[in-house]
Structures are given as C-alpha cells and as structure tokens.
Write a protein that holds these residues in place. Structure first.
Motif: not given
Length: 276
Positions: A96-97, A99-100, A213-214, A103-104, A87, A90-91
């Motif tokens: 990347l964050a 995109h995540e 989400a992350l 996507a959510a 996590a 990603r954060c």
C-alpha cells in the motif's frame, strides 16, 4: 503531565521496544513528567481508562506501527505520539505504501505484489518468467507487513525465488517482489516534518515528499537508496527505535538535539493541533 509509555508486547521486537521505552521513561522523568509504563494486552483499554493519562507515548515495535493501537487511543480520546492511525496503516503495509508513493510521484523501485493464494489457486508460479523480464535480477522479496528485515530476502536468480517466497510467506500472505536498486543505503529521520541532520538536498526533498505522501506527522524514519538514478524510497517507519542504537536519535544528535530534548519535542508535537 501523566504520560503512558506503551511498550513491550509479544512481537519478535519486544526487546527493542523495552530498551527504547526505558530511555524514553528516563527522559520524560527528567522533563518533569510522570512516566507510566503500560504493556499492551487484553486489559489495555481498562488500564488506560483507569490511569487516564494525558498522553500516550507509543514505544511499541512490531505492533505499534500498523495503526491498531493508535485507533484505540483515538476512541479513548487520548493523544499519542507519532503519525496518525491512517498514516501508520499505510506505512506498515509495504505494498500500500508503494502505491501511495508512486501516486504522489515519489521515487520508489518498481515492484509487483502477489498473494499466497495466487500461487496456490491461480498458477502464479508460471508468470515468474515474465517477472524476471520486468524486474530483472537480483530482486528483493519481502512480506507485505513487517517493520524489520524478518522474511526479507534477495533472489539473485529465478532458482532462488521459490525459497525467498516461502520465507516471506511465513510472515505474511502477501509478498512484494521489488527491483533491486544498487547504491548506498540511507536512513533519514524527520521531526515535525523537518529532516534531521545534514542530508543532501535531493535526498531531503524525497524524504519530505514521502513523509507527506503517507500522511505522517510528529516524527518518522525513512529508508532510501542513493542510486545512480537518484534517491529511491524503500519504506517508512512510523514508530522507529528510539534506543541508543536507533537511527533517529543519532540523526537528532547530529543536528544538535539531545535525547531529552528530542523526547520533549515529540511530546509537544503530539499535543499540537496539527501534530506537525
């Protein structure tokens, strides 16, 4: 309990980390724990093996958010505070964050991401006209990594984009070009997955959705913009400032949670099976 407080480091936010850690150490001592200050460096693994703490409290800034330290702690089988390593990674990566989040289904401003090599080798500068049509002006230019405003700029016209890109590329080889969203800037703190303080319902829902989400756990801080189209998620900080000026301690205080109580809760969450 013996708790290693990871602090300092050599980032530009070293001072913030040290001030935050000083409060954390006092709170841990007040709670009856043994606070052991530890600075990262080449001897970190050896120091942790020698001290063998029951828990690591990650109070690093500008180095404690990307998951690297967390990965080492997992290898050493030392529990730690805050979100898990994945996590944090990603954060820490704004691109990347986003995109995540997208996507959510979590609202976040439109963006494009470009690497320095794209400008140097692929003629990406020739696509800036299309960029203007897609994102409009003004737009935000940010380095992909960085938990502060370092390298972040606002370009009000096409002519300001090159200088903003140069500033961002000083801090990262990839940059985020993001649609500017007008509205009030909000900072929301979450503890154990629960939003701290009194927050409008729609904002609280978006903050919770972004947190999930992350893959966050323990605690985190989320920056949002309250726009005319609803709350827009800007970024998440998995290792927020816990100093006197930190937004998360202030949000906890507004919820009736004192600083020592907040630190005690963070410790409990770090030791719980799911990390909440």
């Amino acid at each position: 309990m013996r708790i290693a407080v990871l602090k300092g480091g050599d980032s530009l936010e070293r001072g913030v980390s040290l001030r935050s850690a000083a409060r954390i150490e006092l709170a841990l001592t007040g709670l009856g724990h043994e606070a052991v200050p530890v600075e990262p460096g080449p001897a970190l693994v050896g120091r942790l093996r020698e001290d063998r703490p029951d828990l690591a409290f990650v109070a690093l800034r500008g180095g404690g958010e990307d998951g690297t330290v967390q990965e080492l702690l997992e290898i050493l089988e030392i529990p730690y505070t805050g979100p898990p390593a994945a996590a944090c990674a990603r954060c820490a990566d704004r691109i990347l964050a986003k995109h995540e989040l997208r996507a959510a289904g979590v609202a976040t401003p439109d963006w494009f991401a470009l690497g320095e090599a794209a400008f140097r080798e692929l003629g990406a500068a020739d696509a800036l006209g299309e960029l203007e049509q897609r994102l409009g002006f003004p737009l935000m230019v940010k380095p992909s990594h960085g938990g502060s405003s370092l390298g972040v700029g606002l370009a009000s016209s096409w002519f300001e984009v090159p200088a903003a890109l140069v500033s961002a590329f000083v801090y990262d080889e990839r940059v985020l070009l993001e649609r500017f969203v007008a509205g009030a800037e909000l900072t929301v703190g979450l503890l154990g997955g629960e939003v701290l303080g009194t927050v409008e319902q729609g904002v609280a829902e978006v903050a919770s959705a972004a947190y999930e989400a992350l893959g966050c756990a323990g605690f985190a801080q989320i920056a949002l913009i309250a726009s005319g189209d609803g709350p827009q998620t800007i970024e998440l900080d998995p290792a927020p400032d816990l100093g006197e000026s930190g937004a998360l301690p202030r949000a906890a205080a507004a919820a009736g949670i004192g600083f020592e109580q907040l630190i005690g809760r963070i410790v409990e969450l770090a030791l719980s099976p799911a990390g909440a």
